[in-house]
Design a protein around this motif. Sequence first.
Motif, PDB file in Angstrom:
ATOM      1  N   SER A  90       6.108 -11.452  -3.563  1.00  0.00           N
ATOM      2  CA  SER A  90       7.573 -12.206  -3.331  1.00  0.00           C
ATOM      3  C   SER A  90       8.727 -11.370  -2.563  1.00  0.00           C
ATOM      4  O   SER A  90       9.517 -12.049  -2.131  1.00  0.00           O
ATOM      5  CB  SER A  90       8.192 -12.788  -4.534  1.00  0.00           C
ATOM      6  OG  SER A  90       8.448 -11.590  -5.355  1.00  0.00           O
ATOM      7  N   GLY A  91       8.621 -10.204  -2.569  1.00  0.00           N
ATOM      8  CA  GLY A  91       9.641  -9.249  -1.940  1.00  0.00           C
ATOM      9  C   GLY A  91       8.875  -7.851  -1.353  1.00  0.00           C
ATOM     10  O   GLY A  91       7.681  -7.602  -1.126  1.00  0.00           O
ATOM     11  N   GLU A  92      10.009  -7.194  -0.811  1.00  0.00           N
ATOM     12  CA  GLU A  92       9.656  -5.976  -0.035  1.00  0.00           C
ATOM     13  C   GLU A  92       8.946  -5.042  -1.019  1.00  0.00           C
ATOM     14  O   GLU A  92       9.439  -4.658  -1.946  1.00  0.00           O
ATOM     15  CB  GLU A  92      10.804  -5.289   0.435  1.00  0.00           C
ATOM     16  CG  GLU A  92      11.514  -5.902   1.629  1.00  0.00           C
ATOM     17  CD  GLU A  92      10.626  -5.578   3.088  1.00  0.00           C
ATOM     18  OE1 GLU A  92       9.799  -4.873   3.026  1.00  0.00           O
ATOM     19  OE2 GLU A  92      10.977  -6.431   3.992  1.00  0.00           O
ATOM     20  N   ALA A  93       7.787  -4.678  -0.825  1.00  0.00           N
ATOM     21  CA  ALA A  93       7.361  -3.464  -1.738  1.00  0.00           C
ATOM     22  C   ALA A  93       5.755  -2.809  -0.794  1.00  0.00           C
ATOM     23  O   ALA A  93       5.294  -4.065  -0.065  1.00  0.00           O
ATOM     24  CB  ALA A  93       6.678  -4.007  -2.900  1.00  0.00           C
ATOM     25  N   TRP A  94       5.482  -1.782  -1.146  1.00  0.00           N
ATOM     26  CA  TRP A  94       4.258  -1.277  -0.351  1.00  0.00           C
ATOM     27  C   TRP A  94       3.101  -1.535  -1.291  1.00  0.00           C
ATOM     28  O   TRP A  94       3.300  -1.289  -2.509  1.00  0.00           O
ATOM     29  CB  TRP A  94       4.542   0.205  -0.136  1.00  0.00           C
ATOM     30  CG  TRP A  94       3.493   1.043   0.645  1.00  0.00           C
ATOM     31  CD1 TRP A  94       2.438   1.623   0.137  1.00  0.00           C
ATOM     32  CD2 TRP A  94       3.217   0.846   1.984  1.00  0.00           C
ATOM     33  NE1 TRP A  94       1.796   2.012   1.011  1.00  0.00           N
ATOM     34  CE2 TRP A  94       1.982   1.630   2.266  1.00  0.00           C
ATOM     35  CE3 TRP A  94       3.770   0.048   2.869  1.00  0.00           C
ATOM     36  CZ2 TRP A  94       1.330   1.903   3.670  1.00  0.00           C
ATOM     37  CZ3 TRP A  94       3.036   0.402   4.334  1.00  0.00           C
ATOM     38  CH2 TRP A  94       2.075   0.982   4.653  1.00  0.00           C
ATOM     39  N   ILE A  95       2.078  -1.837  -0.806  1.00  0.00           N
ATOM     40  CA  ILE A  95       0.701  -1.909  -1.636  1.00  0.00           C
ATOM     41  C   ILE A  95      -0.211  -1.036  -1.256  1.00  0.00           C
ATOM     42  O   ILE A  95      -0.690  -0.772  -0.131  1.00  0.00           O
ATOM     43  CB  ILE A  95      -0.076  -3.343  -1.286  1.00  0.00           C
ATOM     44  CG1 ILE A  95       1.023  -4.673  -1.584  1.00  0.00           C
ATOM     45  CG2 ILE A  95      -1.102  -3.533  -2.356  1.00  0.00           C
ATOM     46  CD1 ILE A  95       0.429  -5.919  -1.015  1.00  0.00           C
ATOM     47  N   ASP A  96      -0.841  -0.315  -2.232  1.00  0.00           N
ATOM     48  CA  ASP A  96      -1.891   0.684  -2.241  1.00  0.00           C
ATOM     49  C   ASP A  96      -2.965  -0.046  -3.012  1.00  0.00           C
ATOM     50  O   ASP A  96      -2.628  -0.145  -4.428  1.00  0.00           O
ATOM     51  CB  ASP A  96      -1.699   2.139  -2.591  1.00  0.00           C
ATOM     52  CG  ASP A  96      -0.489   2.655  -1.797  1.00  0.00           C
ATOM     53  OD1 ASP A  96      -1.093   2.878  -0.444  1.00  0.00           O
ATOM     54  OD2 ASP A  96       0.502   3.130  -1.952  1.00  0.00           O
ATOM     55  N   VAL A  97      -4.131  -0.115  -2.575  1.00  0.00           N
ATOM     56  CA  VAL A  97      -5.274  -0.417  -3.347  1.00  0.00           C
ATOM     57  C   VAL A  97      -6.123   0.688  -3.382  1.00  0.00           C
ATOM     58  O   VAL A  97      -6.773   1.318  -2.538  1.00  0.00           O
ATOM     59  CB  VAL A  97      -6.175  -1.774  -2.922  1.00  0.00           C
ATOM     60  CG1 VAL A  97      -7.384  -1.876  -3.711  1.00  0.00           C
ATOM     61  CG2 VAL A  97      -5.051  -3.044  -2.914  1.00  0.00           C
ATOM     62  N   ILE A  98      -6.533   1.030  -4.899  1.00  0.00           N
ATOM     63  CA  ILE A  98      -7.287   2.391  -5.001  1.00  0.00           C
ATOM     64  C   ILE A  98      -8.742   1.912  -5.821  1.00  0.00           C
ATOM     65  O   ILE A  98      -8.726   1.154  -6.710  1.00  0.00           O
ATOM     66  CB  ILE A  98      -6.657   3.392  -5.980  1.00  0.00           C
ATOM     67  CG1 ILE A  98      -5.103   3.189  -5.960  1.00  0.00           C
ATOM     68  CG2 ILE A  98      -7.278   4.713  -5.989  1.00  0.00           C
ATOM     69  CD1 ILE A  98      -4.601   3.983  -4.308  1.00  0.00           C
ATOM     70  N   GLN A  99      -9.686   2.417  -4.730  1.00  0.00           N
ATOM     71  CA  GLN A  99     -11.079   2.279  -5.484  1.00  0.00           C
ATOM     72  C   GLN A  99     -11.763   3.511  -5.526  1.00  0.00           C
ATOM     73  O   GLN A  99     -11.711   4.191  -4.401  1.00  0.00           O
ATOM     74  CB  GLN A  99     -11.688   1.040  -4.936  1.00  0.00           C
ATOM     75  CG  GLN A  99     -12.183   0.231  -5.853  1.00  0.00           C
ATOM     76  CD  GLN A  99     -13.090  -1.004  -5.119  1.00  0.00           C
ATOM     77  OE1 GLN A  99     -13.278  -1.162  -4.072  1.00  0.00           O
ATOM     78  NE2 GLN A  99     -13.408  -1.958  -5.905  1.00  0.00           N
ATOM     79  N   ASP A 100     -12.536   3.920  -6.415  1.00  0.00           N
ATOM     80  CA  ASP A 100     -13.318   5.383  -6.231  1.00  0.00           C
ATOM     81  C   ASP A 100     -12.295   6.525  -5.866  1.00  0.00           C
ATOM     82  O   ASP A 100     -12.541   7.450  -5.254  1.00  0.00           O
ATOM     83  CB  ASP A 100     -14.409   5.342  -5.434  1.00  0.00           C
ATOM     84  CG  ASP A 100     -15.246   4.191  -5.986  1.00  0.00           C
ATOM     85  OD1 ASP A 100     -15.572   3.916  -7.272  1.00  0.00           O
ATOM     86  OD2 ASP A 100     -16.143   3.719  -5.035  1.00  0.00           O
TER      87      ASP A 100
END
Length: 151
Positions: A90-100
């Motif tokens: 809904s707003g400004e933010a950075w997304i990191d997806v972590i796997q292994d």
Amino acid sequence: MGTTSFAMAEDAGCEAFKWPVTREQALFAAAPSAPSGATLAVGAAADLALVPAEKAGFAVPPERAPAEGTFGAVASVAVPPEGAIQISLSGEAWIDVIQDGHAVKSAGYSGVKTCPGIRKSVRFKLAAGQATVQFSGAKKETLKVAVLVPE
């Protein structure tokens, strides 16, 4: 100047996304609140309570170092067998997806500043199973997050 109704102007902004965000709009309207550390269900949305970035407990440092005074959260997602998920905010933010233990590069990104209630939508191709999602750099203490299978 023509008189455009607000609804039409709103739709035009949201149609600027590279893919439809109508499911997110419906889900965000009734998103239940969730704490940092929550599990996000695929096909649902949550109104995530963020904490000061230094208290978020990131599994790996965010790819983009969060500015001082910003907020973040960590959540987990069970990635479906097909492995593709779409995370919308809904707003400004950075997304990191972590796997292994590693951050996974996004497979697609769309951000629109003129769509009320939805700021960005990011797609990831992942392995089935658990993934950690980190949100960082948010300027506000709440963030609506939807996790969907791309249409």
